[in-house]
Design a protein around this motif. Structure first.
Motif, mmCIF file in Angstrom:
data_model
loop_
_atom_site.group_PDB
_atom_site.id
_atom_site.type_symbol
_atom_site.label_atom_id
_atom_site.label_comp_id
_atom_site.label_asym_id
_atom_site.label_seq_id
_atom_site.Cartn_x
_atom_site.Cartn_y
_atom_site.Cartn_z
ATOM 1 N N GLY A 40 0.827 -1.214 0.000
ATOM 2 C CA GLY A 40 0.000 0.000 0.000
ATOM 3 C C GLY A 40 0.853 1.252 0.000
ATOM 4 O O GLY A 40 0.618 2.181 0.766
ATOM 5 N N GLY A 41 1.860 1.272 -0.887
ATOM 6 C CA GLY A 41 2.590 2.521 -1.148
ATOM 7 C C GLY A 41 1.903 3.240 -2.301
ATOM 8 O O GLY A 41 0.832 2.825 -2.776
ATOM 9 N N GLY A 42 2.516 4.319 -2.756
ATOM 10 C CA GLY A 42 1.928 5.093 -3.847
ATOM 11 C C GLY A 42 1.657 4.254 -5.082
ATOM 12 O O GLY A 42 0.571 4.340 -5.691
ATOM 13 N N HIS A 43 2.612 3.391 -5.468
ATOM 14 C CA HIS A 43 2.436 2.611 -6.700
ATOM 15 C C HIS A 43 1.285 1.618 -6.579
ATOM 16 O O HIS A 43 0.519 1.441 -7.518
ATOM 17 N N GLY A 44 1.181 0.947 -5.413
ATOM 18 C CA GLY A 44 0.109 -0.032 -5.232
ATOM 19 C C GLY A 44 -1.249 0.643 -5.240
ATOM 20 O O GLY A 44 -2.215 0.166 -5.862
ATOM 21 N N LEU A 45 -1.325 1.803 -4.557
ATOM 22 C CA LEU A 45 -2.607 2.515 -4.469
ATOM 23 C C LEU A 45 -2.982 3.110 -5.823
ATOM 24 O O LEU A 45 -4.157 3.090 -6.217
ATOM 25 N N ALA A 46 -1.982 3.611 -6.552
ATOM 26 C CA ALA A 46 -2.264 4.155 -7.889
ATOM 27 C C ALA A 46 -2.752 3.028 -8.806
ATOM 28 O O ALA A 46 -3.700 3.207 -9.583
ATOM 29 N N THR A 47 -2.147 1.867 -8.689
ATOM 30 C CA THR A 47 -2.573 0.724 -9.507
ATOM 31 C C THR A 47 -4.031 0.390 -9.217
ATOM 32 O O THR A 47 -4.836 0.181 -10.136
ATOM 33 N N GLY A 374 2.338 7.218 -13.507
ATOM 34 C CA GLY A 374 2.514 6.513 -14.788
ATOM 35 C C GLY A 374 2.651 5.016 -14.585
ATOM 36 O O GLY A 374 2.113 4.209 -15.355
ATOM 37 N N SER A 375 3.376 4.639 -13.544
ATOM 38 C CA SER A 375 3.570 3.223 -13.238
ATOM 39 C C SER A 375 2.232 2.560 -12.900
ATOM 40 O O SER A 375 1.892 1.489 -13.415
ATOM 41 N N GLY A 376 1.449 3.219 -12.035
ATOM 42 C CA GLY A 376 0.151 2.660 -11.648
ATOM 43 C C GLY A 376 -0.771 2.546 -12.847
ATOM 44 O O GLY A 376 -1.495 1.556 -13.021
ATOM 45 N N TRP A 377 -0.720 3.551 -13.713
ATOM 46 C CA TRP A 377 -1.593 3.600 -14.900
ATOM 47 C C TRP A 377 -1.268 2.432 -15.847
ATOM 48 O O TRP A 377 -2.169 1.709 -16.282
ATOM 49 N N ALA A 378 0.011 2.261 -16.153
ATOM 50 C CA ALA A 378 0.410 1.203 -17.104
ATOM 51 C C ALA A 378 0.250 -0.185 -16.480
ATOM 52 O O ALA A 378 -0.134 -1.150 -17.160
ATOM 53 N N PHE A 379 0.541 -0.288 -15.182
ATOM 54 C CA PHE A 379 0.455 -1.592 -14.511
ATOM 55 C C PHE A 379 -1.008 -2.046 -14.428
ATOM 56 O O PHE A 379 -1.307 -3.231 -14.616
#
Ligand code: FAD
Ligand code: PYC
Length: 416
Positions: A40-47, A374-379
Motif C-alpha cells: 500500500g505505497g503510492g504505486h500499489g494505491l495508484a494501480t 505513470g507506473s500505476g496507470w500502465a500496470f
C-alpha cells in the motif's frame, strides 16, 4: 465522497479534530477478490485506483503490512522529473509527469505538485559532454530540457556557489522546468481516498506471507489475517520485491540497499528549485516548511534495515557546503533511510511473470516516486488485460535473458 467547506474545516478545527469523517474505510478482508495488490505505497494505491477508474475492476484488495505510504513513499525526497536518457524511459516517466500535472484535480486532493524546476550541475568537461548528450536525447523525445550557463545558473539559483575559484566549479547545468516536487504522503492519501471511493478495499496491518499456486497459476495469498482467494496477484512491494517474488517461486535480478536522506532545521525560503550534482554527490530542495531536504548515494552494502548512519551525514554535509556555503550555519534535524530495490540496469521491472496471474511492479530503485502515476496507470492496464501496455512492455522481466537492458544509471545521477 465527502465535500469540505471552509465552515466544516473551521468547525472541525474547533472540535479538536473530533468527528472528522474517515478518509477511507477500514474493511475486513473478504474471502476472495478479482485482484490482490501486495503493498500500500503510492504505486500499489495508484494501480488500484486506475484498475477501478480505467478498467472498471473494483473487486480489488490492497494489502499493506504496515500503514499506507509508510514505505519508500513516505521516505523519499519527492523529486519529480522525466529527464531520462533512453526512449523507453522517456515515454513512461513523461507519461507520469503529465499525470502529475493534473493529479490534484483528478484526485480532488492537493498533492502539492510544484514545478519549480530540476537543475543538474556539470563541474568539468566530461560532465559538460554528458550533459549535452542527455539534453539532446531528452529533447529528441519531446521532453523539455535546456542548458544554462554559469551566469544563468546564478540568476536562477542565487545561493549556489558559482565562483570559478570553487574546488568543483560549476561550468553549466541542465534544467527541466517541468520537474519539481510533490507532497509524498498526500500522493498515497489521495490515491487511497479515490480508490476507496470506487470500492477498492484497503487493508492495513495485513502482511502477505505466502502466495498459493496451482501448477503454474496463482490461486491466492496467505496473510496474517487469513487466506484470500484470487486469480491475480500484483506485487508492488518496494524494498521487498525479491522477498515477495520468492513466495511465488521466482528469483529476481535485484539487489536491495538502504538509501538515506536528511533534513535541516527550517529556514526562510532560500531555494525555489531542485539542485542535483552527481560529481559533488548531493542533491537538495526546500520543503514548504522551510527545511532543506538532502540526499546522496545508496549505502554500498545490501540490507533490509531502514537505518541511517553517521558517515552519510558527514559526506552529505561536506558536499552541500561545497555548493551552498550558507548551509554551514545550519543544524541538521532528522535523518532516515528506506530500502530500495535496484536492477542491474537501474530500470524497473513492470509486467507479467512466468507464473500465470502473478505480476511484478518493482525495482524502481532510487527513483520511483516520480513514476507513481505513470507506473500505476500502465500496470493497471497490464493486470486488467493480462498483457503489457506499450509503455511498460520494454520493462519486462525477460529483458534480463534477452539482453535488451535499459541502462539508466546515469539518470539516477546522485543516488547511485
Ligand atoms: P513503497 O511506498 O515502499 O510501498 C511498498 C509497500 O509494500 C510498503 O508500504 C511495504 O510495507 C509493503 N510491503 C512489503 N512487503 C509486504 C508484504 N509481504 N505484505 C504486505 N505489504 C508489504 N524517487 C524519486 O522519484 N524521487 C526522489 O527524490 C526519491 N528520493 C528517495 C529518497 C530516499 C531516501 C528513498 C529511500 C527513496 C527515494 N526515491 C525517490 C525512490 C522512491 O521512494 C521509491 O521508488 C517509491 O516510493 C516506491 O514506491 P512504492 O509505492 O513502490 O513503494
Ligand atoms: O530520482 O530524482 C531522483 C532522485 C533524487 C534522489 C533520489 N532519487
Amino acid at each position: 465522497m465527502a465535500k469540505y467547506s471552509i465552515f466544516s474545516l473551521l468547525r472541525n478545527a474547533r472540535d479538536d479534530h473530533q468527528n472528522w469523517p474517515r478518509v477511507w474505510r477500514s474493511p475486513e478482508p473478504k474471502d476472495a477478490y478479482d485482484v490482490v495488490i501486495i503493498g500500500g505505497g503510492g504505486h500499489g494505491l495508484a494501480t488500484a485506483y486506475y484498475l477501478a477508474r480505467e478498467h472498471g475492476i473494483t473487486s480489488v484488495a490492497v494489502l499493506e503490512k504496515g500503514w499506507l505510504g509508510g514505505g519508500n513513499t513516505a521516505r523519499n525526497t519527492t523529486i519529480v522529473r522525466s529527464n531520462y536518457l533512453w526512449d523507453e524511459s522517456a515515454a513512461i516517466y513523461d507519461k507520469s509527469l503529465k499525470l502529475w500535472e493534473g493529479l490534484s484535480q483528478e484526485l480532488n486532493f492537493n498533492v502539492m505538485f510544484s514545478q519549480r524546476g530540476v537543475l543538474n550541475l556539470a563541474h568539468n568537461q566530461h560532465d559538460l559532454r554528458d550533459l549535452s548528450r542527455r539534453i539532446n536525447a531528452i529533447r529528441l523525445n519531446g521532453v523539455d530540457s535546456e542548458f544554462l550557463t554559469p551566469a544563468e545558473i546564478k540568476a536562477f539559483c542565487p545561493i549556489l556557489n558559482t565562483s570559478p575559484k570553487a574546488r568543483y566549479p560549476i561550468l553549466g547545468a541542465s534544467l527541466q522546468r517541468r520537474g519539481g516536487n510533490a507532497r509524498h504522503d498526500a500522493v498515497a492519501w489521495g490515491y487511497a481516498r479515490a480508490a476507496d471511493a470506487r470500492g477498492v478495499d484497503i487493508i492495513q496491518n495485513c502482511e502477505v506471507t505466502g502466495i498459493r499456486r496451482k501448477g503454474r497459476k496463482v490461486v491466492g495469498v496467505e496473510t496474517t489475517r487469513g487466506v484470500i482467494k484470487t486469480g491475480k496477484v500484483a506485487s508492488v512491494a518496494a524494498g521487498h520485491t525479491s522477498v515477495v517474488a520468492a513466495m511465488a517461486g521466482l528469483r529476481l535480478p535485484i539487489e536491495s540497499h538502504p538509501l538515506q536522506a536528511l533534513v535541516s532545521e527550517p529556514i526562510k525560503p532560500v531555494l525555489d528549485t531542485v539542485v542535483m550534482s552527481g560529481l559533488v554527490h548531493v542533491y537538495v530542495s526546500q520543503s514548504d516548511r522551510g527545511e532543506l531536504i538532502m540526499g546522496a548515494g545508496i549505502d554500498a552494502h545490501n540490507s533490509y534495515a531502514q537505518r541511517s548512519g553517521l558517515h552519510t551525514i558527514e559526506h552529505m554535509m561536506a558536499s552541500i557546503i561545497e555548493l551552498f556555503p550558507l548551509v554551514s550555519r545550519l543544524r541538521m534535524m532528522r535523518q532516515w533511510a528506506g530500502v530500495v530495490d535496484i536492477c542491474p540496469d537501474a530500470s524497473p521491472i513492470v509486467g507479467k511473470t512466468p507464473v500465470e496471474g502473478f505480476y511484478i511492479n518493482g525495482g524502481w530503485g532510487t527513483g520511483g516516486f516520480k513514476a507513481t502515476p505513470g507506473s500505476g496507470w500502465a500496470f493497471a492496464y497490464t493486470i486488467a488485460n493480462d498483457r503489457p501496455h506499450p509503455l511498460n512492455e520494454p520493462f519486462a522481466l525477460e529483458r534480463f535473458s534477452s539482453g535488451r537492458l535499459i541502462d539508466e544509471h546515469g539518470a539516477a545521477g546522485v543516488a547511485h
